[in-house]
Design a protein around this motif. Structure first.
Motif, PDB file in Angstrom:
ATOM      1  N   UNK A 231       0.860  -1.185   0.000  1.00 20.79           N
ATOM      2  CA  UNK A 231       0.000   0.000   0.000  1.00 20.79           C
ATOM      3  C   UNK A 231       0.896   1.233   0.000  1.00 20.79           C
ATOM      4  N   UNK A 232       1.130   1.857  -1.162  1.00 16.35           N
ATOM      5  CA  UNK A 232       2.080   2.968  -1.221  1.00 16.35           C
ATOM      6  C   UNK A 232       1.714   4.142  -0.326  1.00 16.35           C
ATOM      7  N   UNK A 233       0.459   4.209   0.139  1.00 21.41           N
ATOM      8  CA  UNK A 233       0.051   5.311   1.011  1.00 21.41           C
ATOM      9  C   UNK A 233       0.384   5.054   2.476  1.00 21.41           C
ATOM     10  N   UNK A 234       0.803   3.834   2.837  1.00 17.07           N
ATOM     11  CA  UNK A 234       1.093   3.525   4.230  1.00 17.07           C
ATOM     12  C   UNK A 234       2.372   4.225   4.677  1.00 17.07           C
ATOM     13  N   UNK A 235       2.495   4.450   5.969  1.00 12.14           N
ATOM     14  CA  UNK A 235       3.694   5.077   6.506  1.00 12.14           C
ATOM     15  C   UNK A 235       4.915   4.182   6.315  1.00 12.14           C
ATOM     16  N   UNK A 236       4.719   2.868   6.436  1.00 14.55           N
ATOM     17  CA  UNK A 236       5.831   1.942   6.225  1.00 14.55           C
ATOM     18  C   UNK A 236       6.325   2.026   4.790  1.00 14.55           C
ATOM     19  N   UNK A 237       5.401   2.056   3.847  1.00 16.71           N
ATOM     20  CA  UNK A 237       5.802   2.157   2.444  1.00 16.71           C
ATOM     21  C   UNK A 237       6.518   3.473   2.176  1.00 16.71           C
ATOM     22  N   UNK A 238       6.008   4.552   2.713  1.00 18.19           N
ATOM     23  CA  UNK A 238       6.634   5.844   2.486  1.00 18.19           C
ATOM     24  C   UNK A 238       8.047   5.891   3.052  1.00 18.19           C
ATOM     25  N   UNK A 239       8.263   5.144   4.136  1.00 16.73           N
ATOM     26  CA  UNK A 239       9.575   5.130   4.769  1.00 16.73           C
ATOM     27  C   UNK A 239      10.543   4.173   4.092  1.00 16.73           C
ATOM     28  N   UNK A 240      10.059   3.017   3.628  1.00 15.33           N
ATOM     29  CA  UNK A 240      10.952   1.952   3.194  1.00 15.33           C
ATOM     30  C   UNK A 240      11.081   1.785   1.687  1.00 15.33           C
ATOM     31  N   UNK A 241      10.067   2.188   0.930  1.00 17.92           N
ATOM     32  CA  UNK A 241      10.171   2.020  -0.514  1.00 17.92           C
ATOM     33  C   UNK A 241      11.189   2.994  -1.096  1.00 17.92           C
TER      34      UNK A 241
END
Length: 337
Positions: A231-241
């Motif tokens: 989910x590119x909108x998640x905080x994890x995605x924003x931090x790790x992608x």
């Protein structure tokens, strides 16, 4: 299994109480390596101390393998605490003891006989990658090696749960991987359930199965790392992608651009070329990059798209596991089930 239900904890402040945890609920499966990530002051260490039964919450419940720890005291409390090892953010080693002696210290306190003790210490030194340094003193080690000694010592008594509070703090980048490897091996080889807290999202990406994100004492997100990255909108995605930085001139060469998240060897290696050939469209990578979550490759690309069958190509990609976002229009409902 660790189950935290509606945990709230506050501390007295100068003018008003300081709320360290606010109605936090987290579940860590048995045998998992789970990360709790957040900035300084977000409540990570308080959560660790509550799970370790070192702090009593104001409200809420901590369950360890289904046992409600609320109200435990005396002998039962001591028995449960022995099943939970804690690695503090700044562990202290016995300066006068060798590496092997530091690891053996908890076993001596338990009265374990010499041959059994030596066998256990030898196994833990191997797990920590420190066999060749068994006779050295802590002063002769690097910060990362000292942290691995502390990790081996925390595992000596055979705990079911290891709480590692910021285990890579103060450890150089070149040694961080070795510390995280010890945590991963503890989970894989000893069957220990590991919960690590950290400010470093990269540590979560490298070794964790699941993750919870804390901000100002509140749980804002939790799930498996791969699910949240999808989910590119998640905080994890924003931090790790991988970040996307695309010059405007590149994007203008295409009919449109989309952001595509690909997870797994097959998706990263084949989906875009196959869609391009199947639908006779141009799919050109113009930004983004590739990373890994554990052993799994994960990519986020900005893709320039040309061709009359672009919508069909993007839908086909999504049906096969890609996650497609149209940056100028917001997320589309073309995420694979």
């Amino acid at each position: 299994m660790i189950t935290v239900e509606n945990l709230t904890k506050s501390f007295p402040g100068a003018a008003k109480p300081v709320h360290a945890l606010r109605d936090v609920s987290v579940e860590v499966p048995a045998g998992a390596l789970f990360g709790v990530v957040g900035p300084a002051g977000s409540g990570k260490s308080t959560l660790t101390r509550c799970i370790a039964l070192q702090e009593k919450p104001d409200r809420g419940v901590v369950r360890l393998d289904g046992l409600n720890t609320t109200g435990l005291d005396g002998r039962k409390l001591r028995e449960v605490r022995r099943q939970v090892a804690v690695l503090d953010a700044q562990p202290v080693l016995h300066a006068e003891r060798t590496v092997a002696g530091n690891v053996a210290a908890p076993l001596e306190q338990l009265g374990l006989e010499g041959p059994q003790r030596r066998s256990r210490v030898g196994r833990l030194l191997d797990l920590a990658g420190l066999t060749q340094r068994a006779a050295l003193r802590p002063s002769e080690l690097t910060p990362g090696q000292r942290r691995r000694v502390a990790l081996a010592r925390s595992l000596a008594a055979g705990p079911a749960v290891l709480l590692a509070d910021d285990p890579t703090a103060g450890v150089g980048a070149e040694e961080t991987g070795a510390v995280l490897t010890v945590l991963d091996r503890a989970r894989a080889e000893l069957g220990v359930t590991v919960l690590l807290t950290t400010q470093d999202g990269a540590a979560v990406r490298r070794v964790c199965d699941g993750v919870a994100v804390l901000e100002d004492g509140r749980l804002v997100e939790q799930g498996t790392v791969l699910e949240l990255l999808a989910n590119p909108a998640s905080k994890v995605a924003q931090s790790l992608l991988p970040p996307i930085d695309t010059p405007r001139s590149q994007s203008s060469s295409y009919d449109r651009s989309v952001d595509v998240v690909l997870i797994g060897f097959a998706a990263v290696g084949a989906l875009l070329p196959e869609a391009s050939a199947r639908f006779e469209v141009e799919l050109a990578t113009i930004g983004g990059g590739l990373t890994r979550v554990g052993d799994t490759p994960v990519a986020r690309f900005r893709v320039g798209v040309n061709g009359s069958q672009a919508d069909a190509a993007l839908a086909w990609i999504a049906d096969r596991g890609a996650h497609v976002v149209h940056p100028k229009e917001g997320p589309k409902s073309v995420v694979a089930a």
